[in-house]
Design an enzyme around this catalytic site. Structure first.
Site, PDB file in Angstrom:
ATOM      1  CG  HIS A  98      40.539  46.260  45.272  1.00 40.29           C
ATOM      2  ND1 HIS A  98      40.001  45.060  45.057  1.00 40.29           N
ATOM      3  CD2 HIS A  98      39.634  47.103  45.419  1.00 40.29           C
ATOM      4  CE1 HIS A  98      38.568  45.192  45.132  1.00 40.29           C
ATOM      5  NE2 HIS A  98      38.330  46.341  45.268  1.00 40.29           N
ATOM      6  CG  ASP A 135      42.638  42.837  45.517  1.00 40.29           C
ATOM      7  OD1 ASP A 135      42.351  43.408  46.623  1.00 40.29           O
ATOM      8  OD2 ASP A 135      41.394  43.017  44.816  1.00 40.29           O
ATOM      9  CB  SER A 162      35.298  46.539  44.032  1.00 41.02           C
ATOM     10  OG  SER A 162      35.490  46.701  45.490  1.00 41.02           O
TER      11      SER A 162
END
Length: 468
Positions: free
Chosen positions: A389, A355, A209
């Site tokens: 995610h 995601d 991330s």
């Protein structure tokens, strides 16, 4: 629910339960305890003349205790290094701190840099502050649960260095600055005599991330900025690679707090975007000031579904994405477009197709662009409908570990560009069995067990006259 998922949530549940039980000590409330640990720490202030130091030069050091989930101290040696690094552009001197985790019986020819995601605009959320014993999990849950994976890496016998890659101005999203900080953290770790790493030690890196965004810049800048480092592989997932596209996508959604933190972080160091802070409305000033004192989850909760990039929060906000100056500034943070900034070591990228925090297409486009420019890329798509995610960040950890092991062991890479598609890494039985043992191991680590390569492994290698 699969056994490994149960273990993950059991581990996290244990952390939260223990912390929840410790939030009152002798009648002192948690916020009062937190306030006591928020004092100014002189360690972060460099000595006079520091600007003339070389990038990666250690300016100060100290031995620390670390407790990754804010519960018990880890059974390792740990040090914090204040080092000189570079800001957005070459020649722009700044500093940062890295926390170096040294397991027992460690390999002196391997160092792994872990770019934990802070995704915040607050100095209190830096890994060096959150890993150091005495801080509470409620301040930055993101760093706390990511650090559980660090014990798995330490059991490999690798020295792990964890930089404050956002730097002293908490410049979340300022890619080149973060990349410099990561590379110089590795330099500082290798330069630190007390650990005794070899100058040609193999280096790997991992980030997910916001940490992947920073690591992607480190990979891109390695060849031009720190070519002497013997980097053998980078692993990154859920990667933001186009800042303007991501801000446009995430603003006004449940992840709007990311837009606040990123625009605040970038505009604090980039003169081309300073006008954003100069033109804040009264409400915008309140929101940005709150962001300066909020770690990721608190920021997300408070700013969810607000449209920060609008005239409500700063003058010119509603036409921000039509402003050529703003787009020029943000396009400096795109990965994969500059042919002089291409990773020279193998890269394992992974992304969930579904995601909804970081769009899959932008990461895939960067992977293909890097491949076309000669990079060695494996871009793995997690295609299962249940993979998002957060789940991809957890489920990918065994794949990351295998990649890092292979790179340290010199395993042949194979085809230059690889694009495997898997439904769900949860179904990989090889990963499942290994992860079961690893998460049990992590629970024991949190209870204070000594961490490092097991002594019987060390003795067996010595008996065979192998290098430990």
């Amino acid at each position: 629910m699969f056994p490994r998922q149960i273990l993950v949530f059991a581990a996290l549940g244990l952390c939260f339960a223990l912390v929840a039980g410790a939030t009152q000590v002798s009648g002192v409330r948690r916020w009062e305890l937190r306030r006591r640990f928020s004092f100014e720490d002189s360690f972060y202030h460099p000595p006079s003349g520091w600007e003339s130091a070389s990038p990666g030069e250690v300016l100060a050091s100290r031995k620390v205790d670390v407790s990754p989930a804010s519960i018990f101290n880890l059974g390792i040696n740990a040090y914090q290094l204040l080092y000189r690094t570079t800001g957005l552009t070459d020649g722009e001197a700044t500093t940062s701190v890295t926390t170096v985790l040294v397991p027992y019986n460690y390999d002196k020819d391997k160092v792994m840099v872990s770019a934990l995601y802070e995704d915040s605009f607050s100095s209190e959320c830096a890994p060096s502050k959150q890993l150091k014993s005495g801080h509470f999990i409620s301040q930055n849950v993101a760093v706390a649960y990511q650090s559980l994976f660090l014990t798995t890496l330490l059991h490999e016998g690798w020295v792990v260095t964890v930089p404050d890659h956002e730097g002293p101005q908490n410049a979340f999203g300022a890619g080149p600055l973060e990349g410099h900080a990561i590379l110089d953290a590795v330099r500082a770790t290798i330069n630190y005599d007390r650990i005794g790493l070899g100058s040609n030690a193999k280096v790997t890196g991992y980030g997910y991330s916001g940490g992947a965004m920073a690591l992607g810049w480190a990979a891109s800048l390695h060849k031009s900025y720190a070519s002497e480092l013997n980097v053998v592989g980078w692993a990154m997932g859920g990667t933001v690679t186009r800042m303007a596209d991501w801000l446009r996508y995430i603003d006004g959604t449940g992840g709007a707090g990311f837009a606040v933190a990123a625009l605040g972080g970038i505009s604090s160091v980039d003169n081309d975007l300073q006008w954003v802070q100069d033109n804040l409305t009264p409400l915008g000033k309140i929101v940005l000031e709150k962001s300066k004192h909020s770690c990721m989850y608190k920021n997300l909760l408070e700013e969810a579904y607000k449209r920060f990039i609008s005239d409500t929060y700063f003058q010119g906000g509603s036409t921000f994405f039509e402003n050529s100056g703003a787009m020029y500034a943000l396009n400096k943070y795109n990965l994969g477009e500059d042919g002089s900034k291409v990773p020279s070591a193998p890269v394992f990228m992974f992304h969930a197709r579904n995601d909804i925090v970081v769009p899959y297409a932008m990461a895939q486009a960067t992977a293909r662009s890097w491949c076309q420019q000669g990079a060695q890329i494996r871009f793995t798509t997690y295609a299962g409908v249940e993979m998002g995610h957060t789940s991809a960040g957890i489920a990918s950890l065994p794949d990351v570990l295998h990649f890092l092991r292979d790179r340290f062991n010199g395993k042949q890479w194979g085809e230059t560009c690889q694009y495997p598609v898997v439904l769900d890494p949860w179904f990989n039985l090889f990963n499942l069995g290994e992860s079961y043992a690893e998460f049990v191991q992590q629970l024991l680590d949190l209870l204070g067990r000594r961490i490092g390569k097991d002594d019987h492994i060390l003795m067996a290698k010595l008996k065979k006259q192998e290098v430990p």
